[in-house]
Design a protein around this motif. Structure first.
Motif, mmCIF file in Angstrom:
data_model
loop_
_atom_site.group_PDB
_atom_site.id
_atom_site.type_symbol
_atom_site.label_atom_id
_atom_site.label_comp_id
_atom_site.label_asym_id
_atom_site.label_seq_id
_atom_site.Cartn_x
_atom_site.Cartn_y
_atom_site.Cartn_z
ATOM 1 N N GLY A 90 21.564 41.234 41.908
ATOM 2 C CA GLY A 90 22.891 40.670 41.364
ATOM 3 C C GLY A 90 22.837 40.031 40.069
ATOM 4 O O GLY A 90 21.556 40.120 39.525
ATOM 5 N N GLN A 91 23.980 39.602 39.510
ATOM 6 C CA GLN A 91 23.829 38.931 38.040
ATOM 7 C C GLN A 91 24.218 37.476 38.418
ATOM 8 O O GLN A 91 25.154 37.242 39.273
ATOM 9 N N TRP A 92 23.722 36.605 37.430
ATOM 10 C CA TRP A 92 24.072 35.289 37.331
ATOM 11 C C TRP A 92 24.864 34.928 36.072
ATOM 12 O O TRP A 92 24.305 35.416 34.995
ATOM 13 N N ARG A 93 25.834 34.162 36.199
ATOM 14 C CA ARG A 93 26.444 33.558 35.023
ATOM 15 C C ARG A 93 26.464 32.025 35.031
ATOM 16 O O ARG A 93 26.689 31.557 36.096
ATOM 17 N N TYR A 94 26.207 31.490 34.026
ATOM 18 C CA TYR A 94 25.991 29.929 33.953
ATOM 19 C C TYR A 94 27.663 29.463 33.619
ATOM 20 O O TYR A 94 28.022 28.111 34.071
ATOM 21 N N ALA A 95 28.598 30.150 33.280
ATOM 22 C CA ALA A 95 29.901 30.061 32.999
ATOM 23 C C ALA A 95 30.851 30.884 33.916
ATOM 24 O O ALA A 95 30.433 31.900 34.460
ATOM 25 N N LEU A 96 32.159 30.538 34.198
ATOM 26 C CA LEU A 96 32.781 31.198 34.850
ATOM 27 C C LEU A 96 33.703 32.238 33.902
ATOM 28 O O LEU A 96 34.527 31.944 33.233
ATOM 29 N N THR A 97 33.038 33.440 34.044
ATOM 30 C CA THR A 97 33.610 34.437 33.157
ATOM 31 C C THR A 97 34.438 35.378 34.107
ATOM 32 O O THR A 97 34.452 35.376 35.369
ATOM 33 N N ARG A 98 35.147 36.353 33.277
ATOM 34 C CA ARG A 98 36.006 37.309 33.865
ATOM 35 C C ARG A 98 35.292 38.186 34.854
ATOM 36 O O ARG A 98 36.240 38.961 35.763
ATOM 37 N N ASP A 99 34.092 38.447 34.800
ATOM 38 C CA ASP A 99 33.318 39.302 35.731
ATOM 39 C C ASP A 99 32.975 38.801 36.813
ATOM 40 O O ASP A 99 32.370 39.627 37.757
ATOM 41 N N GLY B 132 32.343 21.754 46.515
ATOM 42 C CA GLY B 132 33.624 20.897 46.808
ATOM 43 C C GLY B 132 34.618 21.535 45.984
ATOM 44 O O GLY B 132 34.588 22.428 45.259
ATOM 45 N N THR B 133 35.944 21.033 45.884
ATOM 46 C CA THR B 133 36.873 21.649 45.280
ATOM 47 C C THR B 133 37.403 20.622 43.778
ATOM 48 O O THR B 133 38.314 21.006 43.514
ATOM 49 N N GLY B 134 36.678 19.755 43.453
ATOM 50 C CA GLY B 134 36.963 18.837 42.459
ATOM 51 C C GLY B 134 36.466 19.312 40.954
ATOM 52 O O GLY B 134 37.009 18.753 39.993
ATOM 53 N N SER B 135 35.835 20.241 40.864
ATOM 54 C CA SER B 135 35.350 20.771 39.619
ATOM 55 C C SER B 135 36.477 21.761 38.780
ATOM 56 O O SER B 135 37.235 22.269 39.637
ATOM 57 N N LEU B 136 36.292 21.661 37.602
ATOM 58 C CA LEU B 136 37.076 22.537 36.738
ATOM 59 C C LEU B 136 36.763 23.993 37.122
ATOM 60 O O LEU B 136 37.899 25.065 37.088
ATOM 61 N N LYS B 137 35.607 24.507 37.336
ATOM 62 C CA LYS B 137 35.257 25.813 37.629
ATOM 63 C C LYS B 137 36.050 26.304 38.922
ATOM 64 O O LYS B 137 36.585 27.155 38.975
ATOM 65 N N TYR B 138 36.072 25.381 39.853
ATOM 66 C CA TYR B 138 36.685 25.634 41.307
ATOM 67 C C TYR B 138 38.235 25.923 40.945
ATOM 68 O O TYR B 138 38.804 26.868 41.429
ATOM 69 N N HIS C 90 42.869 29.211 40.395
ATOM 70 C CA HIS C 90 44.062 29.593 39.721
ATOM 71 C C HIS C 90 44.175 31.125 39.401
ATOM 72 O O HIS C 90 45.188 31.729 39.474
ATOM 73 N N PHE C 91 42.960 31.705 38.697
ATOM 74 C CA PHE C 91 43.121 33.109 38.681
ATOM 75 C C PHE C 91 42.881 33.985 39.990
ATOM 76 O O PHE C 91 43.366 35.269 39.863
ATOM 77 N N LYS C 92 42.454 33.410 41.104
ATOM 78 C CA LYS C 92 42.461 34.318 42.182
ATOM 79 C C LYS C 92 43.973 34.400 42.718
ATOM 80 O O LYS C 92 44.185 35.490 43.136
#
Length: 104
Positions: A56-65, A73-79, A84-86
Motif C-alpha cells: 500500500g501507500q501512506w500519506r501523512y495528510a488527507l489527500t484526494r487519493d 475518535g471522531t474529533g479530529s479535523l482529518k476525520y 464531509h467528502f465521503k
C-alpha cells in the motif's frame, strides 16, 4: 495490475502508479492509500511501514487519493474532513474512503 488500477485512474483523473496495484497475494494492501489521525508519531510510523511493506501507500495528510483513514475518535479535523467528502453534496466530488480503527 489489478482492475482497481483502472477504477482509481478514472476516479482520480490521473494515471496511477502500477507498482501499487499488484495482484500478488503477498501484497495485501495493494491499491490502498492510507493515512491516520489521533496517533502518536511512533504509532503513525509503524502503521506507515506496515501498510507500505504490504503493497500500500501512506500519506501523512488527507489527500484526494486516500482510500482508508485510521482514526481513534471522531474529533479530529482529518476525520471531519473525510466524513464531509465521503457524503459530498451534489456540487462536490465524493471520495470513497473507509474509516477504520488502527487495530483493525
Amino acid at each position: 495490475v489489478t482492475p482497481l488500477w483502472i477504477e482509481r485512474t478514472i476516479i482520480l483523473g490521473t494515471r496511477q502508479e502500477p507498482d501499487f496495484f499488484s495482484p500478488h497475494p503477498a501484497m495485501l494492501f495493494s491499491g490502498v492509500v492510507a493515512t491516520a489521525c489521533d496517533l502518536s508519531k511512533s504509532d503513525n510510523e509503524v502503521m506507515a511501514a506496515g501498510v507500505s511493506s504490504l503493497g500500500g501507500q501512506w500519506r501523512y495528510a488527507l489527500t484526494r487519493d486516500v482510500t482508508h483513514l485510521f482514526a481513534l475518535g471522531t474529533g479530529s479535523l482529518k476525520y471531519r474532513t473525510a466524513m464531509h467528502f465521503k457524503d459530498a453534496a451534489e456540487n462536490e466530488v465524493p471520495l470513497p474512503i473507509k474509516i477504520l480503527v488502527p487495530h483493525w
